[in-house]
Design a protein around this motif. Structure first.
Motif, PDB file in Angstrom:
ATOM      1  N   ASP A  67      56.778 -74.539  20.478  1.00 10.71           N
ATOM      2  CA  ASP A  67      55.864 -75.426  21.208  1.00 10.71           C
ATOM      3  C   ASP A  67      56.233 -75.494  22.684  1.00 10.71           C
ATOM      4  OD1 ASP A  67      54.435 -75.966  18.928  1.00 10.71           O
ATOM      5  OD2 ASP A  67      55.427 -77.878  18.509  1.00 10.71           O
ATOM      6  N   ARG A 110      55.324 -72.247  24.435  1.00 10.73           N
ATOM      7  CA  ARG A 110      53.874 -72.152  24.645  1.00 10.73           C
ATOM      8  C   ARG A 110      53.436 -73.055  25.803  1.00 10.73           C
ATOM      9  NH1 ARG A 110      51.890 -68.822  21.075  1.00 10.73           N
ATOM     10  NH2 ARG A 110      52.631 -68.782  18.905  1.00 10.73           N
ATOM     11  N   ARG A 111      54.035 -74.229  25.915  1.00  7.57           N
ATOM     12  CA  ARG A 111      53.673 -75.130  27.020  1.00  7.57           C
ATOM     13  C   ARG A 111      54.057 -74.517  28.367  1.00  7.57           C
ATOM     14  NH1 ARG A 111      55.497 -79.367  23.607  1.00  7.57           N
ATOM     15  NH2 ARG A 111      57.441 -79.566  24.788  1.00  7.57           N
ATOM     16  N   ASN A 146      54.353 -71.347  29.005  1.00  5.86           N
ATOM     17  CA  ASN A 146      53.475 -70.201  29.263  1.00  5.86           C
ATOM     18  C   ASN A 146      52.080 -70.672  29.676  1.00  5.86           C
ATOM     19  OD1 ASN A 146      53.446 -67.383  29.421  1.00  5.86           O
ATOM     20  ND2 ASN A 146      52.375 -67.191  27.466  1.00  5.86           N
ATOM     21  N   ASP A 147      51.596 -71.719  29.039  1.00 10.80           N
ATOM     22  CA  ASP A 147      50.292 -72.283  29.417  1.00 10.80           C
ATOM     23  C   ASP A 147      50.335 -72.804  30.858  1.00 10.80           C
ATOM     24  OD1 ASP A 147      49.238 -71.709  26.955  1.00 10.80           O
ATOM     25  OD2 ASP A 147      49.463 -73.752  26.155  1.00 10.80           O
ATOM     26  N   SER A 148      51.482 -73.349  31.254  1.00  9.68           N
ATOM     27  CA  SER A 148      51.589 -73.880  32.616  1.00  9.68           C
ATOM     28  C   SER A 148      51.470 -72.758  33.647  1.00  9.68           C
ATOM     29  CB  SER A 148      52.914 -74.624  32.805  1.00  9.68           C
ATOM     30  OG  SER A 148      54.012 -73.728  32.926  1.00  9.68           O
ATOM     31  N   ALA A 195      49.642 -69.943  33.208  1.00 12.54           N
ATOM     32  CA  ALA A 195      48.227 -69.571  33.218  1.00 12.54           C
ATOM     33  C   ALA A 195      47.400 -70.578  34.016  1.00 12.54           C
ATOM     34  CB  ALA A 195      47.714 -69.460  31.785  1.00 12.54           C
ATOM     35  N   LYS A 196      47.668 -71.866  33.815  1.00 10.04           N
ATOM     36  CA  LYS A 196      46.922 -72.906  34.533  1.00 10.04           C
ATOM     37  C   LYS A 196      47.239 -72.878  36.027  1.00 10.04           C
ATOM     38  CE  LYS A 196      46.521 -75.936  30.513  1.00 10.04           C
ATOM     39  NZ  LYS A 196      46.999 -77.177  29.848  1.00 10.04           N
ATOM     40  N   LYS A 200      49.539 -62.604  35.171  1.00 11.23           N
ATOM     41  CA  LYS A 200      48.591 -62.604  34.057  1.00 11.23           C
ATOM     42  C   LYS A 200      49.082 -61.677  32.954  1.00 11.23           C
ATOM     43  CE  LYS A 200      44.231 -63.987  36.204  1.00 11.23           C
ATOM     44  NZ  LYS A 200      42.851 -63.593  36.561  1.00 11.23           N
ATOM     45  N   VAL A 203      51.935 -63.440  31.200  1.00 14.39           N
ATOM     46  CA  VAL A 203      51.521 -64.460  30.238  1.00 14.39           C
ATOM     47  C   VAL A 203      51.198 -63.827  28.885  1.00 14.39           C
ATOM     48  CG1 VAL A 203      49.658 -66.084  29.681  1.00 14.39           C
ATOM     49  CG2 VAL A 203      50.727 -66.149  31.939  1.00 14.39           C
ATOM     50  N   ASP A 216      53.281 -64.273  25.302  1.00 17.78           N
ATOM     51  CA  ASP A 216      52.687 -64.624  24.001  1.00 17.78           C
ATOM     52  C   ASP A 216      53.271 -63.748  22.891  1.00 17.78           C
ATOM     53  OD1 ASP A 216      51.032 -66.731  24.720  1.00 17.78           O
ATOM     54  OD2 ASP A 216      49.344 -65.431  25.232  1.00 17.78           O
TER      55      ASP A 216
END
Length: 244
Positions: free
Chosen positions: A121, A124-125, A127-129, A131-132, A192, A195, A199
């Motif tokens: 978790d 993933r957070r 990695n999401d940060s 991308a955002k 990109k 990221v 994953d």
């Protein structure tokens, strides 16, 4: 009852003393800045200007910088001049080879441990940060998220000595990765791709697939390195512009 007796009878009211020295705090802040790419390769730095930023006297900054010179993250170019280690293609290539070995192994260790949903978790957070951050063109946040992702993964390997060595290598390569911000399209493309590779690394750790975790991290390091190498080749081939 004297004042000393009163103090000893209410220890819960005392505030813990921060025993960390100013020099250590300055060192850790500079180190984090290098890891996150807040400095660029070859960038000139001065003890006086850093002391002003930190709000300290020059002495703790000088001591912190001396440690970073020993770690080859900063170079002394003259009696009073300092710079962040510059990009040298051959040196960077060697650092990348070493990083692939060490960070690939760290990823293997993270994947070989017991299943850890909380780790997945957190990864993933992070990695999401990244991308955002790319979506809003916040490249500093993307760099910070990338650093957080990698070190969260390597820390999960449970090998602090290895983490220390990796951290030292990042001191020398972090500013080089950050320099890609000069080419926004390339920077966005590197991260990109990163990221997506992250994953794959997360999936490998979740499935406890050691080989896949190593492969993903090695691909991440190598792919960004190849892009940065092309960037520096193009940069060196451009004619110098007076006043640039």
């Amino acid at each position: 009852m004297n004042s000393f007796d009163m103090m000893t009878k209410s220890p819960s009211t005392l505030v813990p003393v921060d025993v960390t020295t100013v020099q250590e705090r300055v060192y850790q802040s500079l180190r984090l800045g290098l890891l996150k790419g807040e400095f660029l390769p070859g960038e000139q730095v001065s003890i006086r200007s850093l002391a002003e930023v930190f709000g300290t006297s020059p002495m703790p900054v000088r001591e912190a910088v001396a440690r970073l010179i020993a770690e080859r993250a900063i170079e002394q170019t003259g009696p009073r001049t300092l710079r962040v280690a510059p990009y040298l293609a051959s040196d960077h290539e060697n650092y990348i080879r070493v990083r692939m070995q060490l960070e690939g192994y760290a990823a293997e260790r993270a994947a070989s441990g017991p299943k850890n949903p909380e780790l997945i978790d957190v990864l993933r957070r992070h990695n999401d940060s990244i991308a955002k951050a790319l979506e809003r063109n916040d490249f500093d946040a993307a760099l910070a998220g990338n650093q957080a992702f990698h070190f969260e993964l390597y820390r999960a390997g449970g090998y602090p000595q290895l983490l220390d060595i990796i951290s030292t290598l990042w001191l020398r390569t972090g500013p080089i990765v950050a320099s890609a911000r000069k080419d926004e399209d390339m920077f966005r493309r590197i991260f990109k791709i990163g990221v997506r590779i992250h994953d794959d690394a997360i999936d490998a750790v979740a499935q406890r697939d050691r080989a896949a975790a190593r492969r993903a991290i090695n691909l991440d390091i190598r792919s960004s390195h190849l892009s940065i190498r092309r960037f520096y080749k193009q940069l060196s081939s451009r004619p110098a512009v007076t006043g640039e």
